[in-house]
Design a protein around this motif. Structure first.
Motif, PDB file in Angstrom:
ATOM      1  N   LEU A 122     -19.767  10.531 -13.299  1.00 33.21           N
ATOM      2  CA  LEU A 122     -21.180  10.010 -12.829  1.00 33.21           C
ATOM      3  C   LEU A 122     -21.035  10.103 -11.201  1.00 33.21           C
ATOM      4  O   LEU A 122     -20.287   9.331 -10.592  1.00 33.21           O
ATOM      5  CB  LEU A 122     -21.269   8.719 -13.153  1.00 33.21           C
ATOM      6  CG  LEU A 122     -21.178   8.684 -14.992  1.00 33.21           C
ATOM      7  CD1 LEU A 122     -21.132   7.027 -15.065  1.00 33.21           C
ATOM      8  CD2 LEU A 122     -22.044   9.308 -15.725  1.00 33.21           C
ATOM      9  N   LEU A 123     -21.875  11.155 -10.460  1.00 29.27           N
ATOM     10  CA  LEU A 123     -21.834  11.340  -9.145  1.00 29.27           C
ATOM     11  C   LEU A 123     -22.775  10.590  -8.622  1.00 29.27           C
ATOM     12  O   LEU A 123     -24.180  11.019  -8.974  1.00 29.27           O
ATOM     13  CB  LEU A 123     -21.442  12.611  -8.880  1.00 29.27           C
ATOM     14  CG  LEU A 123     -20.335  13.163  -9.017  1.00 29.27           C
ATOM     15  CD1 LEU A 123     -19.524  13.130 -10.248  1.00 29.27           C
ATOM     16  CD2 LEU A 123     -20.258  14.688  -8.381  1.00 29.27           C
ATOM     17  N   ALA A 124     -23.166   9.598  -7.653  1.00 29.23           N
ATOM     18  CA  ALA A 124     -24.117   8.906  -7.090  1.00 29.23           C
ATOM     19  C   ALA A 124     -24.133   8.867  -5.485  1.00 29.23           C
ATOM     20  O   ALA A 124     -22.865   8.673  -5.254  1.00 29.23           O
ATOM     21  CB  ALA A 124     -24.340   7.758  -7.729  1.00 29.23           C
ATOM     22  N   ALA A 125     -25.165   8.724  -4.961  1.00 30.83           N
ATOM     23  CA  ALA A 125     -25.394   8.708  -3.707  1.00 30.83           C
ATOM     24  C   ALA A 125     -26.083   7.617  -3.529  1.00 30.83           C
ATOM     25  O   ALA A 125     -27.343   7.338  -4.198  1.00 30.83           O
ATOM     26  CB  ALA A 125     -25.883   9.781  -2.974  1.00 30.83           C
TER      27      ALA A 125
ATOM     28  N   ALA B 137     -21.589   6.792   0.018  1.00 29.36           N
ATOM     29  CA  ALA B 137     -22.542   5.917   0.948  1.00 29.36           C
ATOM     30  C   ALA B 137     -22.199   6.145   2.423  1.00 29.36           C
ATOM     31  O   ALA B 137     -21.140   6.793   2.839  1.00 29.36           O
ATOM     32  CB  ALA B 137     -22.053   4.384   0.952  1.00 29.36           C
ATOM     33  N   HIS B 138     -22.984   5.626   3.414  1.00 24.10           N
ATOM     34  CA  HIS B 138     -22.910   5.937   4.818  1.00 24.10           C
ATOM     35  C   HIS B 138     -21.789   5.231   5.376  1.00 24.10           C
ATOM     36  O   HIS B 138     -21.086   5.662   6.294  1.00 24.10           O
ATOM     37  CB  HIS B 138     -24.242   5.784   5.351  1.00 24.10           C
ATOM     38  CG  HIS B 138     -25.277   7.019   5.210  1.00 24.10           C
ATOM     39  ND1 HIS B 138     -25.253   7.948   5.807  1.00 24.10           N
ATOM     40  CD2 HIS B 138     -26.504   6.700   4.433  1.00 24.10           C
ATOM     41  CE1 HIS B 138     -26.451   8.808   5.095  1.00 24.10           C
ATOM     42  NE2 HIS B 138     -27.013   8.009   4.462  1.00 24.10           N
ATOM     43  N   ASP B 139     -21.401   3.896   4.889  1.00 23.55           N
ATOM     44  CA  ASP B 139     -20.507   3.261   5.361  1.00 23.55           C
ATOM     45  C   ASP B 139     -20.027   2.217   4.243  1.00 23.55           C
ATOM     46  O   ASP B 139     -20.451   2.238   3.118  1.00 23.55           O
ATOM     47  CB  ASP B 139     -21.109   2.213   6.684  1.00 23.55           C
ATOM     48  CG  ASP B 139     -22.416   1.443   6.158  1.00 23.55           C
ATOM     49  OD1 ASP B 139     -22.487   0.995   5.215  1.00 23.55           O
ATOM     50  OD2 ASP B 139     -23.261   1.426   7.147  1.00 23.55           O
ATOM     51  N   ASP B 140     -18.955   1.535   4.563  1.00 24.71           N
ATOM     52  CA  ASP B 140     -18.351   0.978   3.701  1.00 24.71           C
ATOM     53  C   ASP B 140     -19.057  -0.275   2.977  1.00 24.71           C
ATOM     54  O   ASP B 140     -19.124  -0.550   1.698  1.00 24.71           O
ATOM     55  CB  ASP B 140     -16.975  -0.164   4.177  1.00 24.71           C
ATOM     56  CG  ASP B 140     -16.131   0.879   4.608  1.00 24.71           C
ATOM     57  OD1 ASP B 140     -15.798   2.132   3.722  1.00 24.71           O
ATOM     58  OD2 ASP B 140     -15.006   0.660   5.353  1.00 24.71           O
TER      59      ASP B 140
ATOM     60  N   LEU C  29     -21.942  -2.003  -5.245  1.00 23.77           N
ATOM     61  CA  LEU C  29     -21.574  -2.315  -6.738  1.00 23.77           C
ATOM     62  C   LEU C  29     -20.141  -2.350  -6.697  1.00 23.77           C
ATOM     63  O   LEU C  29     -19.528  -2.619  -8.008  1.00 23.77           O
ATOM     64  CB  LEU C  29     -22.072  -1.534  -7.547  1.00 23.77           C
ATOM     65  CG  LEU C  29     -23.462  -1.672  -8.194  1.00 23.77           C
ATOM     66  CD1 LEU C  29     -23.792  -0.724  -9.380  1.00 23.77           C
ATOM     67  CD2 LEU C  29     -23.519  -3.330  -8.678  1.00 23.77           C
ATOM     68  N   GLN C  30     -19.294  -2.326  -5.511  1.00 20.58           N
ATOM     69  CA  GLN C  30     -17.960  -2.318  -5.637  1.00 20.58           C
ATOM     70  C   GLN C  30     -17.321  -3.350  -6.599  1.00 20.58           C
ATOM     71  O   GLN C  30     -16.449  -2.896  -7.383  1.00 20.58           O
ATOM     72  CB  GLN C  30     -17.308  -2.109  -4.270  1.00 20.58           C
ATOM     73  CG  GLN C  30     -15.775  -1.911  -4.252  1.00 20.58           C
ATOM     74  CD  GLN C  30     -15.076  -1.548  -3.005  1.00 20.58           C
ATOM     75  OE1 GLN C  30     -15.926  -1.401  -1.823  1.00 20.58           O
ATOM     76  NE2 GLN C  30     -13.956  -1.356  -3.021  1.00 20.58           N
TER      77      GLN C  30
ATOM     78  N   THR D  83     -13.267   4.804 -10.462  1.00 16.17           N
ATOM     79  CA  THR D  83     -14.079   4.989  -9.559  1.00 16.17           C
ATOM     80  C   THR D  83     -13.545   5.145  -7.995  1.00 16.17           C
ATOM     81  O   THR D  83     -12.388   4.619  -7.765  1.00 16.17           O
ATOM     82  CB  THR D  83     -14.894   3.387  -9.116  1.00 16.17           C
ATOM     83  OG1 THR D  83     -15.307   3.052 -10.541  1.00 16.17           O
ATOM     84  CG2 THR D  83     -15.780   3.642  -8.082  1.00 16.17           C
ATOM     85  N   GLU D  84     -14.327   6.133  -7.507  1.00 19.87           N
ATOM     86  CA  GLU D  84     -13.641   6.631  -6.194  1.00 19.87           C
ATOM     87  C   GLU D  84     -15.148   6.233  -5.329  1.00 19.87           C
ATOM     88  O   GLU D  84     -16.044   6.610  -5.413  1.00 19.87           O
ATOM     89  CB  GLU D  84     -13.499   8.186  -6.021  1.00 19.87           C
ATOM     90  CG  GLU D  84     -13.157   8.677  -4.796  1.00 19.87           C
ATOM     91  CD  GLU D  84     -12.701  10.212  -4.751  1.00 19.87           C
ATOM     92  OE1 GLU D  84     -12.392  10.905  -3.666  1.00 19.87           O
ATOM     93  OE2 GLU D  84     -12.873  10.783  -5.931  1.00 19.87           O
ATOM     94  N   TYR D  85     -14.691   5.594  -4.174  1.00 21.54           N
ATOM     95  CA  TYR D  85     -15.941   5.498  -3.100  1.00 21.54           C
ATOM     96  C   TYR D  85     -15.612   6.407  -2.003  1.00 21.54           C
ATOM     97  O   TYR D  85     -14.643   6.495  -1.421  1.00 21.54           O
ATOM     98  CB  TYR D  85     -15.502   3.973  -2.565  1.00 21.54           C
ATOM     99  CG  TYR D  85     -15.621   3.000  -3.825  1.00 21.54           C
ATOM    100  CD1 TYR D  85     -16.733   2.581  -4.306  1.00 21.54           C
ATOM    101  CD2 TYR D  85     -14.238   2.381  -4.182  1.00 21.54           C
ATOM    102  CE1 TYR D  85     -16.576   1.574  -5.450  1.00 21.54           C
ATOM    103  CE2 TYR D  85     -14.498   1.387  -5.193  1.00 21.54           C
ATOM    104  CZ  TYR D  85     -15.493   1.185  -5.913  1.00 21.54           C
ATOM    105  OH  TYR D  85     -15.648   0.427  -6.867  1.00 21.54           O
ATOM    106  N   VAL D  86     -16.612   7.218  -1.572  1.00 20.51           N
ATOM    107  CA  VAL D  86     -16.442   8.070  -0.657  1.00 20.51           C
ATOM    108  C   VAL D  86     -17.694   7.884   0.678  1.00 20.51           C
ATOM    109  O   VAL D  86     -18.630   7.615   0.325  1.00 20.51           O
ATOM    110  CB  VAL D  86     -16.699   9.618  -1.328  1.00 20.51           C
ATOM    111  CG1 VAL D  86     -16.889  10.816   0.020  1.00 20.51           C
ATOM    112  CG2 VAL D  86     -15.950   9.820  -2.412  1.00 20.51           C
ATOM    113  N   LEU D  87     -17.033   7.908   1.751  1.00 22.49           N
ATOM    114  CA  LEU D  87     -18.064   7.692   2.894  1.00 22.49           C
ATOM    115  C   LEU D  87     -18.801   9.259   3.181  1.00 22.49           C
ATOM    116  O   LEU D  87     -18.305  10.230   2.872  1.00 22.49           O
ATOM    117  CB  LEU D  87     -17.261   7.545   4.183  1.00 22.49           C
ATOM    118  CG  LEU D  87     -17.015   5.944   3.964  1.00 22.49           C
ATOM    119  CD1 LEU D  87     -16.214   5.959   5.526  1.00 22.49           C
ATOM    120  CD2 LEU D  87     -17.885   5.107   4.041  1.00 22.49           C
ATOM    121  N   GLN D  88     -19.956   9.295   3.391  1.00 21.63           N
ATOM    122  CA  GLN D  88     -20.842  10.444   3.407  1.00 21.63           C
ATOM    123  C   GLN D  88     -20.305  11.592   4.561  1.00 21.63           C
ATOM    124  O   GLN D  88     -19.832  12.914   4.174  1.00 21.63           O
ATOM    125  CB  GLN D  88     -21.993  10.148   4.196  1.00 21.63           C
ATOM    126  CG  GLN D  88     -23.196  11.468   4.305  1.00 21.63           C
ATOM    127  CD  GLN D  88     -23.736  11.757   2.890  1.00 21.63           C
ATOM    128  OE1 GLN D  88     -23.938  10.632   2.056  1.00 21.63           O
ATOM    129  NE2 GLN D  88     -23.678  12.852   2.539  1.00 21.63           N
TER     130      GLN D  88
END
Length: 306
Positions: free
Chosen positions: A195-198, A227-230, A235-236, A247-252
């Motif tokens: 599931l890939l979301a921006a 997301a653009h920033d932390d 929803l973290q 889950t992997e949290y990625v900055l733009q």
């Protein structure tokens, strides 16, 4: 030229005129978002006559039998009388039962006046006064006793500007529930699910992920949120408390590196994508390179609203 009637108003329009443009051209302010037959914000009901409909399959059979049409997809080729969608008359009333701001994202929970049937990943048109916009559902049917929406209020917009002033107990109206590409299929239980979301594209995928867990999904579930920033990883906390999701949290700014690391463990991987057109295109391109077949990649695109 055919006559177009709305209530007591009668106007003559050139043959073949787009119905949405004709209605808005005389100040009726019929809302719209995508103009592609997806958002369903421009519903009108035909009382007498029939327009030329370019996308009849966009509405369910029962809605069409009741005379409903999507104004953006219709052309006036003969005399026609319509009623525009009235949220007070045609919608389902709902009240705000919870508000939670996480940065610029409003997590809005609504309590509808009656129980409603829907599926995880669907979207619905929200009406605030005369302003209507489609938003995806983040809630889980049968488990949550409310409807939850994630509204990105970072930029000005007609709906967002009104949403900023919402309070507990305020009233909204719900339009039509609409299913897009995002859903969970029980046949996927033994297939890896990505599931890939921006941004707030995470909303429907949050519902889909929980639906997969509820149905006993046996393969892995991976969520990538961009997301653009932390602060944008709104929803973290909820994701961290949900067992069974990686889950992997990625900055733009690091998105390409993160996408390059994606390696499907199975050719059976199913990928669901949601976000802006640019983000979804980047996701899809990288998944194709990684070897995920195109027919196993499903996507919904968020259109930016004025």
């Amino acid at each position: 030229m055919p006559d177009l009637r709305v209530g007591e108003r009668r106007i003559s329009v050139p043959t073949g005129s787009n119905l949405l443009d004709a209605l808005n051209g005389v100040g009726l302010n019929v809302p719209y978002s995508c103009r592609a037959g997806s958002c369903h914000a421009c519903l009108v009901r035909c009382v007498d006559g029939e327009p030329e409909d370019a996308l009849p399959e966009a509405l369910q059979a029962d809605k069409r039998e009741q005379g409903w049409r999507l104004a953006c997809q219709c052309r006036v080729t003969a005399d026609l009388q319509v009623m525009v969608f009235d949220p007070q008359r045609d919608g389902v009333p709902a009240r705000v039962c919870a508000l939670d701001w996480v940065g610029d994202v409003l997590r809005l929970r609504l309590k509808p006046a009656r129980a409603l049937r829907y599926q995880a990943g669907q979207h619905v048109v929200l009406w605030l006064g005369t302003v209507a916009r489609p938003y995806s559902l983040a809630s889980l049917p049968g488990e949550d006793d409310f409807l939850e929406f994630h509204i990105d209020c970072q930029r000005p917009g007609a709906f967002c500007d009104l949403a900023r002033g919402l309070k507990i107990g305020d009233s909204l109206s719900l339009g039509e529930f609409r299913g897009g590409a995002l859903h969970y299929d029980p046949d996927w239980q033994d297939r890896p699910l990505w599931l890939l979301a921006a941004g707030t594209g995470l909303a429907p995928l949050w519902g889909v992920a929980r639906e997969a867990l509820r149905q006993g999904h046996r393969a892995g579930i991976k969520v990538m949120h961009v997301a653009h920033d932390d602060a944008g990883h709104y929803l973290q906390p909820a994701l961290q408390q949900t067992h069974g999701i990686d889950t992997e949290y990625v900055l733009q700014e690091h998105l390409e590196e993160a996408l390059a690391r994606l390696r499907p463990t199975s050719r059976q991987t199913i990928a669901l994508l949601c976000g802006s057109p640019v983000s979804v295109e980047r996701f899809a391109r990288r998944l194709f390179i990684a070897g995920v077949p195109r027919n196993q990649v499903l996507a919904d695109v968020f259109v930016e609203h004025a």
